[in-house]
Design a protein around this motif. Sequence first.
Motif, PDB file in Angstrom:
ATOM      1  N   ALA A  25       4.531   4.297   3.904  1.00 42.48           N
ATOM      2  CA  ALA A  25       4.273   5.737   3.958  1.00 42.48           C
ATOM      3  C   ALA A  25       5.203   6.456   2.989  1.00 42.48           C
ATOM      4  CB  ALA A  25       4.482   6.259   5.378  1.00 42.48           C
ATOM      5  N   THR A  26       4.667   7.399   2.208  1.00 41.54           N
ATOM      6  CA  THR A  26       5.463   8.028   1.150  1.00 41.54           C
ATOM      7  C   THR A  26       5.486   9.556   1.198  1.00 41.54           C
ATOM      8  OG1 THR A  26       3.629   8.272  -0.398  1.00 41.54           O
ATOM      9  CG2 THR A  26       4.766   6.145  -0.366  1.00 41.54           C
ATOM     10  N   ASP A  27       4.637  10.164   2.007  1.00 42.64           N
ATOM     11  CA  ASP A  27       4.529  11.628   2.049  1.00 42.64           C
ATOM     12  C   ASP A  27       4.119  12.190   0.681  1.00 42.64           C
ATOM     13  OD1 ASP A  27       4.557  13.997   3.541  1.00 42.64           O
ATOM     14  OD2 ASP A  27       6.608  14.492   2.939  1.00 42.64           O
ATOM     15  N   TRP A  28       3.345  11.382  -0.095  1.00 48.64           N
ATOM     16  CA  TRP A  28       2.897  11.743  -1.441  1.00 48.64           C
ATOM     17  C   TRP A  28       4.067  11.966  -2.402  1.00 48.64           C
ATOM     18  CZ3 TRP A  28      -1.993  10.599  -1.355  1.00 48.64           C
ATOM     19  CH2 TRP A  28      -2.848  11.009  -0.319  1.00 48.64           C
ATOM     20  N   LYS A  29       5.192  11.298  -2.208  1.00 50.72           N
ATOM     21  CA  LYS A  29       6.359  11.493  -3.065  1.00 50.72           C
ATOM     22  C   LYS A  29       6.623  10.243  -3.900  1.00 50.72           C
ATOM     23  CE  LYS A  29       8.551  14.810   0.065  1.00 50.72           C
ATOM     24  NZ  LYS A  29       9.711  15.081   0.958  1.00 50.72           N
ATOM     25  N   GLU A  72       0.843  -1.196   0.000  1.00 53.94           N
ATOM     26  CA  GLU A  72       0.000   0.000   0.000  1.00 53.94           C
ATOM     27  C   GLU A  72       0.879   1.246   0.000  1.00 53.94           C
ATOM     28  OE1 GLU A  72      -3.482   2.203   2.675  1.00 53.94           O
ATOM     29  OE2 GLU A  72      -2.330   0.527   3.522  1.00 53.94           O
ATOM     30  N   LEU A  73       0.873   1.983  -1.111  1.00 58.54           N
ATOM     31  CA  LEU A  73       1.621   3.235  -1.205  1.00 58.54           C
ATOM     32  C   LEU A  73       0.760   4.341  -0.619  1.00 58.54           C
ATOM     33  CD1 LEU A  73       3.110   2.854  -4.801  1.00 58.54           C
ATOM     34  CD2 LEU A  73       4.021   2.046  -2.612  1.00 58.54           C
ATOM     35  N   SER A  93       8.690   4.660  -4.983  1.00 54.51           N
ATOM     36  CA  SER A  93       9.439   3.729  -5.826  1.00 54.51           C
ATOM     37  C   SER A  93      10.521   3.015  -5.028  1.00 54.51           C
ATOM     38  CB  SER A  93      10.067   4.486  -6.997  1.00 54.51           C
ATOM     39  OG  SER A  93      10.785   3.612  -7.835  1.00 54.51           O
ATOM     40  N   ALA A  94      11.253   3.752  -4.211  1.00 57.61           N
ATOM     41  CA  ALA A  94      12.333   3.165  -3.420  1.00 57.61           C
ATOM     42  C   ALA A  94      11.790   2.139  -2.424  1.00 57.61           C
ATOM     43  CB  ALA A  94      13.101   4.258  -2.684  1.00 57.61           C
ATOM     44  N   LYS A  95      10.689   2.479  -1.766  1.00 58.20           N
ATOM     45  CA  LYS A  95      10.118   1.557  -0.778  1.00 58.20           C
ATOM     46  C   LYS A  95       9.488   0.338  -1.445  1.00 58.20           C
ATOM     47  CE  LYS A  95       9.401   4.652   3.132  1.00 58.20           C
ATOM     48  NZ  LYS A  95       8.457   5.101   4.186  1.00 58.20           N
ATOM     49  N   LEU A  96       8.894   0.538  -2.609  1.00 61.44           N
ATOM     50  CA  LEU A  96       8.311  -0.594  -3.322  1.00 61.44           C
ATOM     51  C   LEU A  96       9.410  -1.538  -3.802  1.00 61.44           C
ATOM     52  CD1 LEU A  96       5.851  -2.055  -4.456  1.00 61.44           C
ATOM     53  CD2 LEU A  96       5.981  -0.575  -6.476  1.00 61.44           C
TER      54      LEU A  96
END
Length: 348
Positions: A200-204, A166-167, A209-212
């Motif tokens: 969690a991505t902070d809408w970035k 989940e992004l 991409s890095a976390k995925l």
Amino acid sequence: MKLRTSQTVAAAVSVLLLAASATACNRGSSSDAASGGKPAIGIDLPRADSDFWNSYAQYVKQGAAAQGLNTLPVSNSQNDVTKLVANVQVFENTGAKAVVMAPQDTGAIASTLDTLAAKKIPVISVDTRPDTGKVYMVVRADNKAYGTKACEFLGKQLGGKGKVAELQGALDSINGRDRSEAFAACMKSEFPGIQVIELATDWKGDVASAKLQSTLAANPDLNGVYMQAGGVFLQPTLALLQQKGLLKPAGESGHIAIVSNDGIPQEYDAIRKGDIDATVSQPADLYAKYALSYAQAATEGKTFQAGPTDHDSTIISLPNGLEDQLPAPLVTKDNVDDKALWGNNLGK
């Protein structure tokens, strides 16, 4: 992002206003006179790094012209609450009688809303609901429904089993919280056999991409992705899957089911290709249309009450104002070509 104290924001704003003061001089009430006496409306766009918000900006421009509104020069706060506060102060100095904004940090804008309320300048907040501070109207869709619709569709696509990345958006944003909480609650109750990996991505997009990428390395059996904002997550997500040899069309063995939120044209193209499976259409066109309509109504002293509207939505009461919850349909391969969807009409 982390919330900033009102003192920190105020100090930074004072510096920004030195640059803005020159443009603020010698306008004031003259803007009303120059436009045939119509009250001036200040509009701040929240960011320019999202296809969704760039689409919204186009609709704002078109809508302001079509409705014959008197708008001050439109500003863009670039996802920075300090810039938003500075831009709003310029609106105050140049005679705005109403302000349209979309604060991305819904906690740090409270003192600015209080200041505008004290000066009797009504505020229309688009897409985001400020945590505190008076608003005339929030123009927004039901973001909990976004999370629930994404969960229900994705859960059925996976047959109730598997792993989903989940992004998430920023969790200091009401939208990020609503979508995340609703998605989690639905998965827990309806599809307990699916493991949700929250990122969690902070809408970035680069963070997503890095976390995925790390998630895929640790979970090669990942078979689903929920993107809370296609406008920033779609391109980097598809590029990563393509690079890894994992971008397989829907219906083919090994396809990773993907559900998104936004409803931009690029998502529709991805659905047609089979790269993603669905999106929830966030109504950029209606956001602009009704934000501008409410802004004009506010300058005329009109008031509204909770209940059904004449445009297929419902106004609800908030502790700090009202919210018009606009419809947001689920889009799949079955209805992706529907001409009623704003993503199929952008620029037409």
